[in-house]
Motif scaffolding. Structure first.
Motif, mmCIF file in Angstrom:
data_model
loop_
_atom_site.group_PDB
_atom_site.id
_atom_site.type_symbol
_atom_site.label_atom_id
_atom_site.label_comp_id
_atom_site.label_asym_id
_atom_site.label_seq_id
_atom_site.Cartn_x
_atom_site.Cartn_y
_atom_site.Cartn_z
ATOM 1 N N GLU A 173 39.764 17.344 -38.461
ATOM 2 C CA GLU A 173 40.956 17.469 -37.619
ATOM 3 C C GLU A 173 41.729 16.158 -37.483
ATOM 4 O OE1 GLU A 173 39.941 19.282 -33.869
ATOM 5 O OE2 GLU A 173 39.047 21.022 -34.839
ATOM 6 N N GLY A 174 41.346 15.119 -38.230
ATOM 7 C CA GLY A 174 42.119 13.879 -38.231
ATOM 8 C C GLY A 174 41.559 12.734 -37.419
ATOM 9 N N GLU A 175 40.369 12.896 -36.834
ATOM 10 C CA GLU A 175 39.676 11.823 -36.106
ATOM 11 C C GLU A 175 40.513 11.229 -34.969
ATOM 12 O OE1 GLU A 175 38.518 9.016 -39.101
ATOM 13 O OE2 GLU A 175 37.296 10.486 -40.138
ATOM 14 N N LYS A 176 41.080 12.085 -34.127
ATOM 15 C CA LYS A 176 41.917 11.640 -33.008
ATOM 16 C C LYS A 176 41.137 10.709 -32.081
ATOM 17 C CE LYS A 176 44.518 13.612 -29.120
ATOM 18 N NZ LYS A 176 44.850 14.883 -28.459
ATOM 19 N N LYS A 177 41.797 9.587 -31.733
ATOM 20 C CA LYS A 177 41.240 8.622 -30.786
ATOM 21 C C LYS A 177 42.292 8.283 -29.751
ATOM 22 C CE LYS A 177 39.140 6.603 -34.727
ATOM 23 N NZ LYS A 177 40.079 7.392 -35.520
ATOM 24 N N VAL A 178 41.883 8.136 -28.498
ATOM 25 C CA VAL A 178 42.784 7.798 -27.410
ATOM 26 C C VAL A 178 42.139 6.661 -26.621
ATOM 27 C CG1 VAL A 178 43.948 8.650 -25.328
ATOM 28 C CG2 VAL A 178 43.558 10.198 -27.257
ATOM 29 N N VAL A 179 42.941 5.632 -26.283
ATOM 30 C CA VAL A 179 42.422 4.516 -25.490
ATOM 31 C C VAL A 179 43.054 4.585 -24.103
ATOM 32 C CG1 VAL A 179 42.097 2.026 -25.313
ATOM 33 C CG2 VAL A 179 42.126 3.121 -27.566
ATOM 34 N N LEU A 180 42.193 4.716 -23.100
ATOM 35 C CA LEU A 180 42.604 4.820 -21.708
ATOM 36 C C LEU A 180 42.116 3.595 -20.946
ATOM 37 C CD1 LEU A 180 41.549 8.558 -21.202
ATOM 38 C CD2 LEU A 180 43.830 7.683 -21.782
ATOM 39 N N LYS A 181 42.564 3.453 -19.707
ATOM 40 C CA LYS A 181 42.138 2.284 -18.933
ATOM 41 C C LYS A 181 41.633 2.679 -17.557
ATOM 42 C CE LYS A 181 46.780 1.295 -17.218
ATOM 43 N NZ LYS A 181 47.853 0.303 -17.126
ATOM 44 N N VAL A 182 40.759 1.840 -17.055
ATOM 45 C CA VAL A 182 40.302 1.888 -15.671
ATOM 46 C C VAL A 182 40.558 0.510 -15.074
ATOM 47 C CG1 VAL A 182 38.572 3.703 -15.945
ATOM 48 C CG2 VAL A 182 37.925 1.324 -16.348
ATOM 49 N N LYS A 183 40.615 0.448 -13.747
ATOM 50 C CA LYS A 183 40.975 -0.825 -13.118
ATOM 51 C C LYS A 183 39.855 -1.854 -13.148
ATOM 52 C CE LYS A 183 39.899 0.821 -8.523
ATOM 53 N NZ LYS A 183 40.308 1.196 -7.224
ATOM 54 N N ASP A 184 38.583 -1.395 -13.118
ATOM 55 C CA ASP A 184 37.497 -2.362 -13.028
ATOM 56 C C ASP A 184 36.159 -1.727 -13.430
ATOM 57 O OD1 ASP A 184 36.782 -0.750 -10.822
ATOM 58 O OD2 ASP A 184 37.617 -2.153 -9.379
ATOM 59 N N LEU A 185 35.104 -2.528 -13.320
ATOM 60 C CA LEU A 185 33.762 -2.077 -13.712
ATOM 61 C C LEU A 185 33.293 -0.902 -12.867
ATOM 62 C CD1 LEU A 185 31.269 -2.534 -15.498
ATOM 63 C CD2 LEU A 185 30.468 -4.189 -13.789
ATOM 64 N N GLU A 186 33.591 -0.921 -11.586
ATOM 65 C CA GLU A 186 33.166 0.176 -10.712
ATOM 66 C C GLU A 186 33.750 1.510 -11.176
ATOM 67 O OE1 GLU A 186 33.686 1.606 -6.089
ATOM 68 O OE2 GLU A 186 33.849 -0.525 -6.535
ATOM 69 N N GLU A 187 35.025 1.509 -11.513
ATOM 70 C CA GLU A 187 35.655 2.743 -11.985
ATOM 71 C C GLU A 187 35.103 3.161 -13.355
ATOM 72 O OE1 GLU A 187 40.092 4.746 -12.442
ATOM 73 O OE2 GLU A 187 39.937 2.644 -11.855
ATOM 74 N N LEU A 188 34.802 2.176 -14.197
ATOM 75 C CA LEU A 188 34.202 2.485 -15.501
ATOM 76 C C LEU A 188 32.853 3.174 -15.313
ATOM 77 C CD1 LEU A 188 34.682 1.991 -18.640
ATOM 78 C CD2 LEU A 188 33.004 0.174 -18.357
ATOM 79 N N PHE A 189 32.042 2.676 -14.373
ATOM 80 C CA PHE A 189 30.739 3.286 -14.130
ATOM 81 C C PHE A 189 30.859 4.681 -13.534
ATOM 82 C CE2 PHE A 189 28.386 -0.804 -14.638
ATOM 83 C CZ PHE A 189 27.485 -0.330 -15.575
ATOM 84 N N GLU A 190 31.905 4.936 -12.754
ATOM 85 C CA GLU A 190 32.120 6.294 -12.245
ATOM 86 C C GLU A 190 32.320 7.267 -13.407
ATOM 87 O OE1 GLU A 190 35.421 6.088 -9.536
ATOM 88 O OE2 GLU A 190 34.322 4.790 -8.157
#
Length: 113
Positions: free
Chosen positions: A44-61
Motif C-alpha cells: 500500500e506504499g509504506e505510509k508514514k506519519v510523524v506526529l508530536k507530543v509536548k514532552d516525555l510525560e505525554e509520550l509515555f501516555e
C-alpha cells in the motif's frame, strides 16, 4: 495501513537529528512487525506519519496506550553522541498497522512541522 512516529517537541532537536530519530523509530517498530502486516503495508506504499507530543510525560501516555494493544511499538533511546544526553527518549515508533487502530490512540496529536 500506516506507521506513525511520535516525536517529542520539547527537545529542540535540529531537523537532521529529528530525521535520524524518526528513522530509528521507524526501523525499530518495523522489526517487531508480523510479516503478513508488513507485506500489506508495503503493497500500500509504506505510509508514514510523524506526529508530536509536548514532552516525555505525554509520550509515555501514548506508549502505555499502544502497549495495551498488539501493535508493534519501539521507544527510541538516544546514544548521546550529538544533541541530547545519552539515554534521552526522543520518539516512539508505532506500527505499521491498520489506520483505524493507530488513529484510536493518535488522532488528537498534531503533525510535526
Amino acid at each position: 495501513m500506516k506507521q506513525v512516529i511520535v516525536m517529542r517537541a520539547d527537545l529542540n532537536m535540529s531537523r537532521g537529528k529529528i530525521a535520524a530519530q524518526a528513522c530509528h523509530g521507524c526501523l525499530g517498530a518495523y522489526k517487531k512487525t508480523d510479516d503478513r502486516i508488513l507485506k500489506k503495508w508495503e503493497s500500500e506504499g509504506e505510509k508514514k506519519v510523524v506526529l508530536k507530543v509536548k514532552d516525555l510525560e505525554e509520550l509515555f501516555e501514548i506508549y502505555e496506550l499502544v502497549k495495551a494493544t498488539n501493535m508493534p511499538i519501539y521507544l527510541v533511546y538516544d546514544a548521546g553522541h550529538t544533541e541530547v544526553p545519552r539515554s534521552t527518549i526522543t520518539c516512539l515508533g508505532i506500527g505499521p498497522d491498520e489506520d483505524e487502530k493507530i488513529d484510536k490512540i493518535t488522532k488528537d496529536l498534531k503533525l510535526l512541522k
